[in-house]
Scaffold this active site. Sequence first.
Site, short mmCIF file in Angstrom:
data_model
loop_
_atom_site.label_atom_id
_atom_site.label_comp_id
_atom_site.label_asym_id
_atom_site.label_seq_id
_atom_site.Cartn_x
_atom_site.Cartn_y
_atom_site.Cartn_z
N LYS A 22 0.84 -1.21 0.00
CA LYS A 22 0.00 0.00 0.00
C LYS A 22 0.87 1.25 0.00
CE LYS A 22 -1.70 2.03 3.93
NZ LYS A 22 -1.64 3.47 4.04
N ASN A 23 1.80 1.32 0.95
CA ASN A 23 2.54 2.58 1.10
C ASN A 23 3.52 2.84 -0.04
OD1 ASN A 23 1.06 3.25 3.29
ND2 ASN A 23 2.56 2.60 4.83
N ARG A 92 -3.88 10.00 3.19
CA ARG A 92 -2.66 10.73 3.49
C ARG A 92 -1.84 11.00 2.22
NH1 ARG A 92 -1.59 13.95 7.25
NH2 ARG A 92 0.62 14.38 7.41
N CYS A 116 -5.33 8.38 8.64
CA CYS A 116 -5.80 7.93 9.95
C CYS A 116 -5.40 8.92 11.04
CB CYS A 116 -5.18 6.57 10.29
SG CYS A 116 -5.78 5.22 9.26
N ARG A 121 0.57 14.61 12.60
CA ARG A 121 0.92 14.43 11.19
C ARG A 121 1.20 15.74 10.42
NH1 ARG A 121 -1.96 9.10 8.85
NH2 ARG A 121 0.15 8.88 8.09
N PRO A 122 2.11 16.56 10.94
CA PRO A 122 2.44 17.80 10.21
C PRO A 122 3.20 17.50 8.91
CG PRO A 122 3.99 17.47 12.01
CD PRO A 122 2.97 16.36 12.12
N ILE A 123 3.28 18.51 8.03
CA ILE A 123 4.05 18.31 6.78
C ILE A 123 5.16 19.36 6.67
CG2 ILE A 123 2.24 17.09 5.49
CD1 ILE A 123 1.65 19.79 4.06
N ASP A 304 3.70 0.48 12.03
CA ASP A 304 2.48 -0.05 11.42
C ASP A 304 2.18 -1.48 11.85
OD1 ASP A 304 2.33 2.38 10.19
OD2 ASP A 304 3.03 1.69 8.23
N ILE A 326 6.86 6.75 17.17
CA ILE A 326 6.62 7.52 15.93
C ILE A 326 5.35 8.37 16.01
CG2 ILE A 326 6.41 7.37 13.39
CD1 ILE A 326 9.02 6.08 14.28
N ARG A 397 -8.86 -0.01 3.67
CA ARG A 397 -7.92 0.96 3.07
C ARG A 397 -6.56 0.32 2.80
NH1 ARG A 397 -7.65 6.52 6.09
NH2 ARG A 397 -5.95 6.59 4.61
N1 EPU Z 1 6.75 14.33 10.80
C1 EPU Z 1 6.93 15.66 11.09
N2 EPU Z 1 6.95 16.54 10.04
C2 EPU Z 1 6.79 16.16 8.76
C3 EPU Z 1 6.63 14.78 8.47
C4 EPU Z 1 6.61 13.88 9.53
O1 EPU Z 1 7.07 16.04 12.25
O2 EPU Z 1 6.83 17.01 7.87
C5 EPU Z 1 6.74 13.36 11.91
C6 EPU Z 1 5.33 12.74 12.07
O3 EPU Z 1 4.49 13.56 12.84
C7 EPU Z 1 5.65 11.43 12.73
C8 EPU Z 1 6.99 11.04 12.10
O4 EPU Z 1 7.55 12.26 11.61
O5 EPU Z 1 5.81 11.60 14.11
C9 EPU Z 1 6.89 10.02 11.00
O6 EPU Z 1 6.16 10.52 9.91
P1 EPU Z 1 6.36 10.04 8.40
O7 EPU Z 1 6.42 11.26 7.57
O8 EPU Z 1 7.47 9.06 8.34
O9 EPU Z 1 5.00 9.30 8.14
P2 EPU Z 1 4.02 9.46 6.92
O10 EPU Z 1 4.78 9.62 5.66
O11 EPU Z 1 2.94 10.44 7.23
C10 EPU Z 1 4.04 6.92 6.36
C11 EPU Z 1 2.99 5.86 6.20
C12 EPU Z 1 2.43 5.49 7.56
C13 EPU Z 1 3.56 5.03 8.48
C14 EPU Z 1 4.66 6.10 8.54
C15 EPU Z 1 5.88 5.64 9.32
C16 EPU Z 1 2.10 6.36 4.03
C17 EPU Z 1 0.98 6.87 3.22
N3 EPU Z 1 1.93 6.37 5.34
O12 EPU Z 1 3.36 8.04 6.93
O13 EPU Z 1 1.57 4.41 7.33
O14 EPU Z 1 3.06 4.82 9.78
O15 EPU Z 1 5.08 6.43 7.20
O16 EPU Z 1 6.39 4.47 8.79
O17 EPU Z 1 3.11 5.92 3.51
C18 EPU Z 1 -0.24 2.98 7.75
O18 EPU Z 1 0.04 2.39 6.71
O19 EPU Z 1 -1.05 2.54 8.59
C19 EPU Z 1 0.40 4.26 8.04
C20 EPU Z 1 -0.06 5.13 8.91
#
Ligand code: EPU
Length: 419
Positions: A22-23, A92, A116, A121-123, A304, A326, A397
Site C-alpha cells: 500500500k505505502n 494521506r 488515519c 501528522r504535520p508536513i 504499522d 513515531i 484501506r
Molecule cells: N513528521 C513531522 N513533520 C513532517 C513529516 C513527519 O514532524 O513534515 C513526523 C510525524 O508527525 C511522525 C513522524 O515524523 O511523528 C513520521 O512521519 P512520516 O512522515 O514518516 O509518516 P508518513 O509519511 O505520514 C508513512 C505511512 C504510515 C507510516 C509512517 C511511518 C504512508 C501513506 N503512510 O506516513 O503508514 O506509519 O510512514 O512508517 O506511507 C499505515 O500504513 O497505517 C500508516 C499510517
Amino acid sequence: MYRIKINGNKPLSGNIRISGSKNSAVALIPAAVLCDEEVTIANVPDISDIDALDEILNYLNAKVERKDDIIKVDSSKIENKLIPKKIVTKLRASYYFMGALLSKYKRVEMYFPGGCSIGARPINLHLKGFEAMGATVTENDNLFTITADKLTGAKINLDFASVGATINLMLAAVKADGTTIISNAAKEPHIVNVATFLNNMGAKITGAGTSEIKIIGVKYLHSCFHEVVPDYIETGTYMILASLIGKDLTISNIIPEHVEALISKLEDVGIPMEIDIDSIKISRPEKLKSTSIKTQVYPGFPTDLQQPFATLLTQCKGRSIINETIWENRFLNLKELNKMGATTDLLTNQKAVIIGPTKLIGKKVNATDLRGGASLVLAGLIAEGNTIIDNADYVLRGYEGIVDKLTKVGADISLEEVK
Ligand code: EPU
C-alpha cells in the site's frame, strides 16, 4: 460503513499470498504524473486508498486504465488544478501530488491531506524541503500554494527520517536543476521502490535505502514498466496472525529481509518459523512468552505493526511493554481489546503495558484506524464466539481482499455493508 463479522477460534492453515505494498503504491501512482509518457505499474493492490488516487488522476484528466493488478497512467495531457478538498482528505498519500505537480509545473495548490488519526501528522519537513529548492509556500486555512520560478537542487537534512518527506522531496527534485542531497532520509522498502520507478523512467537517483539520497535533476521522464514491492506490513500482520492461531500457515510472495525486526521479536515470543526465500511458514506453539517492543524507523520495529503485535501480546505470558515512538495517538485499539477481555493499560500516551495471557471473547468493537482495525481482526479470529468490527472501512484501506484471503485459510469471516 462496512462491518466485519468473525466467528473466531478456528485454526488457520494453508497459504496467504501477499499483495503489493500500500505505502509503495500510494506513492508510485502520484509519481506517475511526473512521466512525460505512459507508465505501467503492476502488482497494485485493490484497496480503497488506490481508488481515491485513481479519482484524483481522473480529476486531473490523466488517462488511466486499471485492470486486475495493473494500472496504466498517461499524464502527458493532465491539468494542474486544485483537487477538491473532499478527495484530498480521503487519504494521506494525496500529499505526494504536491511534490509531483510542483516538480512538473513549478506550481501547485493543494489542501492538507487526510489519513488515519494517529497523531498530529504535520508536513513541515516536506514544505521546508520545497523551500530549500527555491519554492515559496503560503498557507491559508489548510490550503497550500507552492510556487517556484525554478526548482534548484539543494542539500536538505531532515530533522526526522520521515517517509512522506523523503518521497515528496525525491519527487520534487527529480526534475530540478542540479543535484539534491537528502540526508537523514527514510530507508523503508517503499523509498527504494519509488526511486527505482523514477530511475526506470530515466531519473538519476542513487542511495535510496540508505540515509543519504542523491538526485540529479533531469528534463524528461519516459515510459516504463514497474512492479510494486510486496507489502511488508501486510506480511507482518499475517505472520502475527499465524503466530496466534496458525497451523502450518504459509505467508508467501514476501521479502523476509523486510520483516527482520518482526522475526526477531517473534523469536523472543517463542514462535517457530520456517523461513524460505519468499515465504514463511508458522505454527502457533503451545506457550507464548511476553516481550517488549519499541517502534522505530526502518529497519527498526515498524509502527504499522505495533497494533497487530499488541493483539499477540495479549496472549503472551507475563508483562509486555509497547513503546510507540513515531505516532502520538496509536493506542486506540487497546480500549477495544480490553472490551474483548484483554488487560492493557496506558502508562503514557506513547507507552502501554499488556498483561497476558487473557482469553478473548467475541464482542462488538470499533476500528478507529487502519492498523488498529487489523489488530481487532486478529483478536476476533482468536476470540471465542462472534466479533463484530464496525468502521471496517479503515481495514479495507490497506488490506487487499482480507476477507477472501482469510476465508481461504479456514476463517469464518464476512464483510457486510451497513447503510
Ligand atoms: N513528521 C513531522 N513533520 C513532517 C513529516 C513527519 O514532524 O513534515 C513526523 C510525524 O508527525 C511522525 C513522524 O515524523 O511523528 C513520521 O512521519 P512520516 O512522515 O514518516 O509518516 P508518513 O509519511 O505520514 C508513512 C505511512 C504510515 C507510516 C509512517 C511511518 C504512508 C501513506 N503512510 O506516513 O503508514 O506509519 O510512514 O512508517 O506511507 C499505515 O500504513 O497505517 C500508516 C499510517
